[in-house]
Enzyme design. Structure first.
Site, PDB file in Angstrom:
ATOM      1  CG  HIS A 258     -97.565  56.682 -46.125  1.00 13.78           C
ATOM      2  ND1 HIS A 258     -98.912  56.935 -46.205  1.00 13.78           N
ATOM      3  CD2 HIS A 258     -97.288  56.503 -44.815  1.00 13.78           C
ATOM      4  CE1 HIS A 258     -99.423  56.903 -44.980  1.00 13.78           C
ATOM      5  NE2 HIS A 258     -98.458  56.638 -44.122  1.00 13.78           N
TER       6      HIS A 258
ATOM      7  NE  ARG B   6    -103.631  53.852 -45.376  1.00 16.68           N
ATOM      8  CZ  ARG B   6    -102.819  52.824 -45.186  1.00 16.68           C
ATOM      9  NH1 ARG B   6    -103.237  51.606 -45.374  1.00 16.68           N
ATOM     10  NH2 ARG B   6    -101.564  53.019 -44.818  1.00 16.68           N
TER      11      ARG B   6
END
Ligand SMILES: Cc1cc2nc3c(=O)[nH]c(=O)nc-3n(C[C@H](O)[C@H](O)[C@H](O)COP(=O)(O)OP(=O)(O)OC[C@H]3O[C@@H](n4cnc5c(N)ncnc54)[C@H](O)[C@@H]3O)c2cc1C
Length: 572
Positions: free
Chosen positions: A240, A262
């Protein structure tokens, strides 16, 4: 001679109480309330595992403009054409049923739009905003409701019981039970069962930075490999991009800051506080996890880093009030570590998050060992080379439910199989080994070396020479661990003993990951070889399969769609 071992019988034995384990228990009970069902778990039911830690949410094609075909194509393309297409299809179709069951039958509340429809947010690597969530603490909502439902039914629990070996029948033709250590007393417990579900949730905790819960140490995968089951796609470990980086003194380092940040417009900055993702991919921060993690690793290698050796996540270019309300949990987590997520910069580093690889299984969750079923992160084949954010909890709940239904049918009319006592004795001897060894050693040193080898040589960027070194180092570490003595005076909550057992599983599975990474001489999704940077022809895609330490490449069957084709109507 088997020492004093407590014995229990149950029709269905479920290992693990994450989304997969609890859904399996509820579905098996719903199918037949007369069955005896036992959930055995290393931690406390409802309080351990990674489903509880799910932040971002659950992918499901609910919106009118979305479709299962679109969710399927995103999953296949994200997985770089390596997923088993029948498993991926089952995932996207049944996710709709499961999310409705979670809301309408099990009592979850997910966030809603002003018009009352379920809110679905953006997650990286998807062509549609389809991630259902409860703020940014979705897993707590799901696991609390599942646990309440399990508690309310006649389902037995063995908490703080660590499964240590799958015990076959005397003829080796099926599974007959599971051996446990009751962690509260240190005693062995043998449970006979007609069906066993492996749902211990994988967990790449052999890397220096990692996100999964501390109870996860690949025990299920290690047990499956020892039982002679094939593991596929094991080189595919997902990193991640945004692990919190708050120094070596805190366990918060490595924990994840969710993908939705994001998705919502978060930027990644290097040590000079400049954005770099647009130079690596047109989707910039919204590219898939593998691309973003690799770009970050490359930026870190240039040495232009934050004070702790990572990079920065910036949300400051967005409305701080909205960031605070949309990502309350993340804002609080960052504040605990001295970072202002809504208005400042947060130090981040890629962190090992998820294993796409696992036990080879059929769409009904059965495995090559009759009576043994698998679901969730212990299983392999659903995601291929990359898991889309939001497809993890969908995977565990969808296949957990399938496993529950299948096991209820499987046990009907079956008798218990006769246990292989030799297998039980050997398993106990293996667990006793560190208590009997002569040489004292340093368990923490073994762990640190494992972290270093896996992070540097079997991590985000790999090559043949690094992998060869890693294989040697892992073999040496296993020898070191095998000869190491730990104090066994008091077995009750002997966490050093359990650490030894954790490392034993992690080392066994690390060696399988390294072997699969050596065999895959191309770069796909999470697996990147700097000496073989091309993906190779997609039409000739094959996956790695490790059985009894032997590795083979098996062709992917394109049962629904071939590379270059799509299931979407009107696609351009
Ligand atoms: C921080 C974090 C955030 C995430 N966010 C998302 C997200 O937003 N969306 C998404 O789709 N996915 C997300 N994931 C991934 C998701 O959590 C997993 O894909 C999924 O929950 C795995 O479910 P599971 O049931 O297979 O395993 P888990 O939920 O991890 O459960 C495993 C269980 O097995 C038990 N166990 C382990 N070893 C043993 C043993 N030897 N004996 C007995 N029991 C054992 C554990 O105690 C635990 O109860 C996230 C993961 C993490 C770590």
């Amino acid at each position: 001679m088997i020492p004093n071992v407590k014995r229990l019988d149950t029709d269905i034995l479920i290992l693990g109480s994450g989304g997969a384990g609890l859904f399996a228990a509820l579905h098996a009970h719903k199918a037949s309330a007369d069955l005896s069902i036992t959930v055995a778990v290393k931690g406390l039911l409802g309080k351990c595992g990674c489903t509880r830690m799910v932040q971002g949410g659950y992918n499901v094609a609910l919106a009118r403009e979305d479709s299962v075909e679109r969710h399927f194509m995103d999953t296949i393309e994200g997985g770089k054409w390596l997923p088993d297409q029948e498993l991926a299809w089952k995932l996207v179709v049944l996710a709709i049923e499961r999310i409705k069951e979670l809301e309408n039958e099990l009592g979850c509340f997910f966030d809603r739009n002003p018009d009352g429809t379920i809110h679905q947010k953006a997650f990286a690597g998807q062509t549609f905003d389809r991630t259902v969530h409860k703020g940014d603490l979705t897993g707590i909502e799901i696991i609390n409701r599942l646990a309440e439902q399990v508690w309310a039914r006649d389902i037995s629990r063995l908490e703080e019981h660590r499964a240590v070996e799958l015990i076959k029948s005397i003829d080796g033709e099926g599974i007959a039970g599971v051996l446990f250590i009751d962690m509260r007393t240190g005693e062995y417990v043998l449970v006979r069962a007609k069906a066993v579900l492996l749902a211990t949730g994988g967990g790449p905790t052999m890397y220096r930075y990692h996100t999964p819960s501390g109870d996860k140490s690949c025990d299920g995968l290690a047990m499956a490999a020892r039982a002679g089951l094939a593991l596929r796609d094991m080189e595919m470990v997902q990193f991640h991009p945004t692990g919190l980086l708050a120094g070596a003194h805190t366990r918060m380092t490595g924990t994840v800051l969710e993908e939705g940040l994001r998705g919502a417009g978060g930027h990644l900055l290097n040590g000079a506080k400049q954005r770099f993702m647009p130079q690596y991919d047109p989707k910039a921060e919204r590219a898939t996890r593998d691309i973003v993690s690799r770009a970050m690793f490359a930026e870190i290698a240039k040495g232009n880093t934050s004070p702790h050796g990572g990079l920065y996540l910036s949300m400051a270019q967005l409305d701080p009030q909205k960031v605070k309300s949309d990502f309350k949990g993340m804002v609080e987590r960052c504040a605990d570590c001295g970072f202002d997520l809504a208005g400042g910069l947060v130090e981040v580093v890629p962190t090992a998050h998820y294993m796409m690889g696992g036990v080879e299984f059929a769409a009904d969750c059965s495995t090559a060992l009759p009576g043994l079923f698998v679901a969730g992160e212990d299983s392999g084949g659903v995601h291929g080379a990359n898991r889309l954010g939001g497809n993890g909890v969908a995977n565990s709940t969808v296949f957990g439910a399938v496993a529950g239904d299948t096991m209820a049918q499987w046990v009907s009319g079956r008798e218990f199989l006769q246990l292989d006592t030799g297998g039980i004795e050997a398993a106990i001897a293996a667990c006793e080994r560190p208590l009997r060894n002569a040489a004292k050693g340093n368990l923490q040193a073994v762990r640190e070396k494992l972290y270093g080898t896996m992070w540097e040589k079997v991590g985000i960027i790999r090559d043949a020479s690094g992998l060869a070194e890693a294989q040697q180092e892992l073999a040496q570490l296993e020898q070191e661990l095998d000869s190491l003595k730990i104090g066994g005076g008091n077995r009750a909550f002997n966490l050093t003993w359990h650490d030894w057992l954790n490392l034993k599983s992690l080392l066994a599975v690390s060696r399988i990951i390294a072997a699969a990474a050596v065999a895959r001489e191309d770069s796909r999704g999470a697996h990147y070889r700097s000496d073989f940077p091309d993906s190779g022809p997609l039409e000739a895609s094959s996956y790695t399969s490790v059985l009894d330490s032997r590795l083979s490449m098996k062709p992917v069957a394109f049962t629904r769609v071939k590379p270059g084709q799509t299931l979407l109507k009107n696609a351009v």
